[in-house]
Design an enzyme around this catalytic site. Structure first.
Site: not given
Length: 279
Positions: A181-182, A278, A161, A223, A184
């Site tokens: 890149r991402s 997740a 991430c 989110v 949560d």
């Protein structure tokens, strides 16, 4: 109110009010509890900036700061992909991604530990090369570490991430720019923002520079839908003054740091909030 609380709440509000849902798609992520698709609301290209007058850690909920530092040491100091090494520190946040061989494949610490840089006739890894160059070639615009290796993405249990750091030395100050890149926002972001700031402070100390600016860039800023209710509760909570991060000033070698060399002083925070994972 801390710099982090203010910026964090602003991004969460934007995602909840304006984020784009991915419910029309088949998504990779599943809820660990029941295996159903874990959908998100997301916005793209967000940036957090900190002048480092305070340590960036949330006060609206309790952040497991020691766990965040232990994960950082596992990746950057041990350069390990072995989840058992992390378990030995009492940390189990990577257990869901542990493969049969006990590792997370060629991800994170594995990439940092590869001896693929040439230095004085020898091969060294990314961390050692960075430390040497910051000390000996501070004006370079090539102080970069990279975890995103296209040749080995399929060999990773989870692609990184946070995948890149870029370091700048200006007027005796060490600045850090991080790229994810991402992110949560409920679980990953509070950890990542804090731990990479700790990394900046560690490297500034062992290279002899003052602390400069800290920038954290996020590509897909999201989110999870099951996190929204608790995030709304969190945004309404009282905010406190930022704590002080003490790092043992006697440590002069990056590889000598242990978890005992860090103390978070006067960390006032809201109660812990539970957010489902997740995977």
């Amino acid at each position: 109110m801390t710099q982090f609380d203010k910026q964090y709440n602003s991004i969460i509000k934007d995602i909840i009010n304006n984020g784009i849902s991915d419910e029309e798609f088949d998504v990779r992520t599943k809820w660990d509890s029941d295996g159903t698709p874990a959908h998100t609301l997301s916005v793209i290209s967000k940036q957090m900036r900190f002048d480092n007058s305070e340590v960036p850690i949330l006060t609206t909920k309790k952040v497991a700061w020691k766990t965040a530092i232990k994960e950082l040491l596992w990746i950057w100091q041990l350069k390990s992909n072995d989840v058992n090494d992390l378990n030995m520190m009492g940390v189990h946040i990577w257990d869901q991604w542990k493969q049969e061989d006990g590792t997370i494949g060629h991800a994170y610490g594995f990439q940092l530990g590869k001896k693929n840089r040439s230095l004085n006739g020898e091969k060294v890894d990314q961390v050692d090369y960075l430390l040497h160059q910051l000390k000996n070639n501070p004006s370079s615009r090539r102080h970069i570490t990279m975890l995103w290796n296209p040749d080995e993405l399929d060999a990773m249990a989870l692609t990184p991430c946070v995948y890149e750091t870029q370091w700048y030395v200006k007027h005796g100050k060490l600045h850090l720019e991080v790229r994810a890149r991402s992110n949560d926002m409920a679980l990953g972001n509070p950890f990542n923002v804090f731990q990479y700031n700790v990394l900046q402070r560690m490297i500034a100390q062992v290279t002899g520079y003052e602390l400069g600016e800290y920038i954290f860039n996020i590509g897909d800023c999201h989110v999870y839908t099951r996190h929204i209710d608790n995030l709304k509760i969190q945004m309404e909570r009282e905010q406190f003054e930022a704590p002080e991060l003490w790092i043992n000033p006697e440590v002069k070698d990056f590889y000598d740091f242990t978890i005992d060399d860090f103390k978070l002083i006067n960390y006032k925070h809201g109660d812990k909030l539970l957010f489902e994972v997740a995977v």
